[in-house]
Write an enzyme that holds these catalytic residues in place. Sequence first.
Site, PDB file in Angstrom:
ATOM      1  N   GLU A  15     -17.324  49.348   0.522  1.00  0.00           N
ATOM      2  CA  GLU A  15     -17.284  50.290   1.600  1.00  0.00           C
ATOM      3  C   GLU A  15     -17.228  51.777   1.424  1.00  0.00           C
ATOM      4  OE1 GLU A  15     -16.641  46.383   3.950  1.00  0.00           O
ATOM      5  OE2 GLU A  15     -15.764  47.343   2.145  1.00  0.00           O
ATOM      6  N   GLU A  70     -14.280  39.793   3.686  1.00  0.00           N
ATOM      7  CA  GLU A  70     -13.624  40.014   4.803  1.00  0.00           C
ATOM      8  C   GLU A  70     -13.577  38.694   5.462  1.00  0.00           C
ATOM      9  OE1 GLU A  70     -12.999  44.396   6.269  1.00  0.00           O
ATOM     10  OE2 GLU A  70     -15.157  43.841   6.035  1.00  0.00           O
TER      11      GLU A  70
END
Length: 258
Positions: free
Chosen positions: A131, A111
Amino acid sequence: MTTEHCKAEREGHLLVVTINRPERMNALHPPANFELAKIFDDFAADPELWVAIITGAGDRAFSAGNDLRYQAEGNKIEVPPSGFAGLTARYNLNKPVIAAVNGVAMGGGFEIALACDLIIASENAVFALPEPRVGLAALAGGLHRLPRQIGTKQALGMILTGRQVKAAEGKELGFVNEVVPAADLMAAAKRWAGLIMECSPMSIRASKEAVYQGLDEANLEKAVNGKYPAVAALFRSEDLIEGPLAFAQKRKPVWKGK
């Protein structure tokens, strides 16, 4: 600024930022995030800094993302207003940031890279948003930046599986600009930074701001005719005079960034 978990080095108009937690695969915990936030606050405010590169210490990881061990040890989790690494929620930075990805870029690490404007990757770089495999979701921008950068279907192919993507595939998908041998990574990132710094910093800021803000507008005409502060600043700048003058005089321009 004294830092414990990262390093910031000036090289003329370039700032090189290194996440310095190699013993934890450069995973980030609150102290590191707040250090990085301050570094990028200062970068944004410094008129003599035009481009930044962010990378990770060592040759194994750019960043393994959130330091889950730190969280599991019962420590309080906080994130600065500017987001993970001080970048993932920094939406008003019109100076270019290059990610030099030197290994693993997982979860929050990916990210961070997606929040940068260019990604230069070493051949051993690996990207993923894993995730869901640990009961989480990529909520630091990954779920929104990746579809915007490579398209919905390709992005969901990564997001819904958490699968790992090597650097070469990342370039094919479109989120990596260049793949180089690990030994050449920083030289390649600095080459890209150098190409950017050959241009007027006022023009670069206007261009970046117009691109990102224009993408938020569905109507092309409205995007083209949008009001962009950095574009207005460009038309008031000394660089706007210097560029054509240098061209007419057949010399390199001397940019002032103002």
